[in-house]
Structure formats: C-alpha cells, structure tokens
Design an enzyme around this catalytic site. Structure first.
Site, PDB file in Angstrom:
ATOM      1  N   GLN A   1       0.874  -1.074   0.028  1.00 16.64           N
ATOM      2  CA  GLN A   1       0.016  -0.008   0.030  1.00 16.64           C
ATOM      3  C   GLN A   1       0.946   1.024   0.035  1.00 16.64           C
ATOM      4  O   GLN A   1       0.396   2.236  -0.366  1.00 16.64           O
ATOM      5  CB  GLN A   1      -0.976   0.089   1.111  1.00 16.64           C
TER       6      GLN A   1
ATOM      7  N   ASP B   1       6.399   4.666  -1.091  1.00 19.41           N
ATOM      8  CA  ASP B   1       7.778   5.429  -0.763  1.00 19.41           C
ATOM      9  C   ASP B   1       8.834   4.510  -1.483  1.00 19.41           C
ATOM     10  O   ASP B   1      10.005   4.967  -1.158  1.00 19.41           O
ATOM     11  CB  ASP B   1       7.955   5.273   0.602  1.00 19.41           C
TER      12      ASP B   1
ATOM     13  N   HIS C   1      -1.455   1.436  -4.416  1.00 18.46           N
ATOM     14  CA  HIS C   1      -1.699   2.882  -4.006  1.00 18.46           C
ATOM     15  C   HIS C   1      -0.686   3.786  -4.937  1.00 18.46           C
ATOM     16  O   HIS C   1      -0.627   4.953  -4.690  1.00 18.46           O
ATOM     17  CB  HIS C   1      -1.643   3.260  -2.936  1.00 18.46           C
TER      18      HIS C   1
ATOM     19  N   CYS D   1       2.407  21.380 -16.387  1.00 17.81           N
ATOM     20  CA  CYS D   1       2.646  20.396 -17.583  1.00 17.81           C
ATOM     21  C   CYS D   1       3.500  20.954 -18.776  1.00 17.81           C
ATOM     22  O   CYS D   1       2.892  22.108 -19.283  1.00 17.81           O
ATOM     23  CB  CYS D   1       1.422  19.714 -18.141  1.00 17.81           C
TER      24      CYS D   1
ATOM     25  N   THR E   1       0.224  -2.862   8.555  1.00 21.98           N
ATOM     26  CA  THR E   1      -0.768  -2.140   7.998  1.00 21.98           C
ATOM     27  C   THR E   1      -1.823  -2.197   9.289  1.00 21.98           C
ATOM     28  O   THR E   1      -2.137  -3.166   9.941  1.00 21.98           O
ATOM     29  CB  THR E   1      -1.461  -2.516   6.742  1.00 21.98           C
ATOM     30  N   SER E   2      -2.613  -1.011   9.333  1.00 22.00           N
ATOM     31  CA  SER E   2      -3.657  -0.879  10.272  1.00 22.00           C
ATOM     32  C   SER E   2      -4.965  -1.644   9.894  1.00 22.00           C
ATOM     33  O   SER E   2      -5.856  -1.780  10.596  1.00 22.00           O
ATOM     34  CB  SER E   2      -3.757   0.588  10.730  1.00 22.00           C
TER      35      SER E   2
ATOM     36  N   PRO F   1       3.413  -4.671  15.893  1.00 18.91           N
ATOM     37  CA  PRO F   1       3.562  -4.501  17.409  1.00 18.91           C
ATOM     38  C   PRO F   1       1.937  -4.097  17.848  1.00 18.91           C
ATOM     39  O   PRO F   1       1.807  -4.409  19.279  1.00 18.91           O
ATOM     40  CB  PRO F   1       4.273  -3.159  17.456  1.00 18.91           C
TER      41      PRO F   1
END
Ligand code: BV8
Ligand code: ZN
Length: 252
Positions: A103, A106, A121, A150, A191-192, A217
């Site tokens: 997801q 980065d 994503h 552009c 991931t949450s 965690p």
C-alpha cells in the site's frame, strides 16, 4: 526475540511453502524513519486524509497538497530501506511463487531490491499531468514549492498515487487478489487494516485456505481475520523469518 515466536504451523510453512503472498503498509517503513499515517505523530496526525489525499483537496488547494507530497518525497529521499525491506527482497529469491503487494508509495521495497512489486496505491516518485496524463519523472520536477505545470499542455501536475475515492489500478488489484487466493502463506505486515480494498486481502487469502499471519506491534483492525499475530516490529521479525527460510531451503 527468536524464531520460537513462530507457531509450528508457520515454521512448517516457512520450510515447505512454495507460494507466499505479502501485504505491507506504512509500518514496514517505520523503522526507516518514515512516519506512518495513523500512529501518534504519523503523517495524518497533522492532517486528515480527507484534507489532503483526495482529488477535491488537490483541486481546492493544489499548492498545499503538492507541498505535502514534496515534503514526503524529500523525507523519503533521506532515509534507507530497513532490515524488514531487505528481508522481503531476499525472501523473493528463495520462493518460487512470491508476490509482494504494498500500500506504500515510498519506493523503499524497490530500493531494497524487491522487483515486480504490486503497488496498489501508486508511487510518490511518479507524477503526471491532470489534463493530458503526460508522466513526469521526479528529476524533472522544479524545486519550487508551487505545484508544477505540464510542459505539454499547461495542466496541473499531480502525484502518481491513488487518492481516496479513486479506483485502484485494475491490473495491480487483480494481481494482488490472485496471489492472495493461491498462496499457502499470507503475511500482513505493518498495516492498520483501515484502508480498503487492500484490507480485504488477508481475509481473501484465509477464505482460500492460506495460513494468515499479521506482523505488527499493535493488533490491527483486521487482527481477527488472522490465524496468528506476531506483535513485534517487522524490522526485527522479518530477518528471523528469512533465517528459517534460508536454513531450510538452502540446506535442502
Ligand atoms: C477505492 C496513497 C473505489 C496516497 C492511500 C470498501 C471497499 C472499497 C473502498 C472503500 C471501502 N470502504 C471505504 C472505502 C473508501 C476508501 C477507504 O478505504 N476509506 C477508509 C479510510 C475507510 N478507499 C478508497 O477510497 C480506495 N479507493 O476503493 O475506490 C471506491 C471509492 C469510494 C467508495 C467505495 C469504492 C483508495 C484507497 C487508497 C488511498 N490512498 N495512499 C498517499 O499515500 O498519500 S491510503 C494510505 O493508507 C496509504 O497508502 C497507507 O499505506 C494506507 C493504509 O495505511 P497503513 O499503510 O495501514 O498505515 P497506518 O498508518 O494506517 O498503519 C500503520 C501500521 O503499522 C499500524 O498498525 C502500526 O501499528 C504499524 N506499525 C508501526 N510500526 C511498525 C508497525 N508494523 C510493523 N513494524 C513496525 N515497526
Ligand atoms: Zn499536460
């Protein structure tokens, strides 16, 4: 912390599974120093998704949204992949059928050596024109804070990510769903489980017979869909997982 963390079922799958699917979220990049979205102090703590990661917010205030992505792009440029990213890149070399679905936007999985990553994503390194869809590589982006225009048609340039309310790229979502449906082991990492349709993947894998493991965690909002939750940081757990893989597969 050692591999005794893992259930017997997980141990035997690590030794024998030949089809594995992985879903990652912002938590896998936390140990690289990239703030997550919903943890305290996370990216969203200063903003709400509704305010920034959607096309209406961009049309209402393109400079603000563009500046937020520039801040994130610069933050990401200054960090390194962590042992969790590196372990996933090695896992790909050890398993015949391995699919990494992320997801995250980065690009840290790719910088750690993962290839053929399923980007649900999009990717913050990519940008494109809102009008003519011409793609713009990050090196061609002006340093200015203001949203660029552009070169072909003068349209607004936007980040190459999927915003809330936008469809996920069909081919990527299909690859992710197919991998979840055929894998023997599904790892949901960092991931949450708050964002759909990505959050449906662990449940899909379970319905198709996979053993589903969460590495986080803090239990996510989809922890109840998991067979096993390893409540520890991915940068610590993933190298232990790969160790078991390596020992069992390279010695075979
Ligand atoms: C869509 C890109 C059609 C931009 C992002 C049902 C089906 C379909 C859609 C919906 C649905 N219900 C609601 C929707 C609409 C919406 C949605 O899901 N809303 C949520 C908020 C309820 N979905 C959409 O709009 C999607 N589009 O489906 O189109 C449609 C549209 C509307 C209605 C119906 C259908 C598009 C979603 C994509 C949005 N774009 N990002 C950008 O990045 O700027 S989402 C954003 O959240 C990021 O991509 C991020 O990756 C993602 C998920 O967050 P997480 O990665 O999980 O990060 P988070 O901070 O939440 O959690 C971090 C976790 O890590 C924590 O659990 C923490 O404990 C853990 N952690 C911390 N440290 C560590 C760790 N874990 C391991 N190790 C550590 N060291
Ligand atoms: Zn254009």
């Amino acid at each position: 912390m050692d591999a005794s963390l893992f259930s017997d079922r997980l141990h035997s799958l690590l030794e024998r599974a030949d089809s594995i699917a992985v879903l990652t979220g912002a938590g896998v990049s936390a140990e690289s120093g990239v703030p997550t979205f919903r943890d305290p102090g996370g990216l969203w703590s200063r903003f709400k998704p509704e305010e920034l990661a959607n096309v209406d917010a961009f049309m209402r205030n393109p400079d603000l949204v563009w500046e937020w992505y520039t801040y994130r792009r610069e933050l990401i440029a200054g960090v390194q992949p962590n042992p969790g990213h590196v372990a996933l890149a090695e896992m790909q070399t050890l398993i015949p059928d391995f699919t990494l679905v992320t997801q995250n936007v980065d690009n840290l999985h790719q910088r750690a050596g993962s290839t053929d990553v399923v980007e649900l994503h999009g990717n913050i390194e990519r940008s494109f024109c809102m009008d003519c869809r011409a793609t713009v590589d990050k090196i061609d982006l002006p340093a200015s804070k203001a949203v660029p225009r552009c070169a072909h048609c003068g349209g607004l340039i936007r980040p190459g990510v999927v915003w809330f309310g936008e469809m996920l790229p069909d081919a990527q979502l299909r690859r992710a769903s197919d991998a979840a449906a055929r894998c023997q082991l599904f790892l949901s990492i960092g991931t949450s489980g708050e964002v759909y349709p990505a959050a449906q993947l662990p449940g899909l894998a379970r319905e198709h017979g996979a053993w589903v493991v969460e590495i986080n965690p803090r239990p996510s909002s989809i922890a109840h869909r998991m067979h096993e939750c390893i409540e520890a940081p991915s940068g610590v757990v993933l190298p232990l997982l790969v160790d078991v893989f390596r020992r069992s597969r390279l010695s075979a």
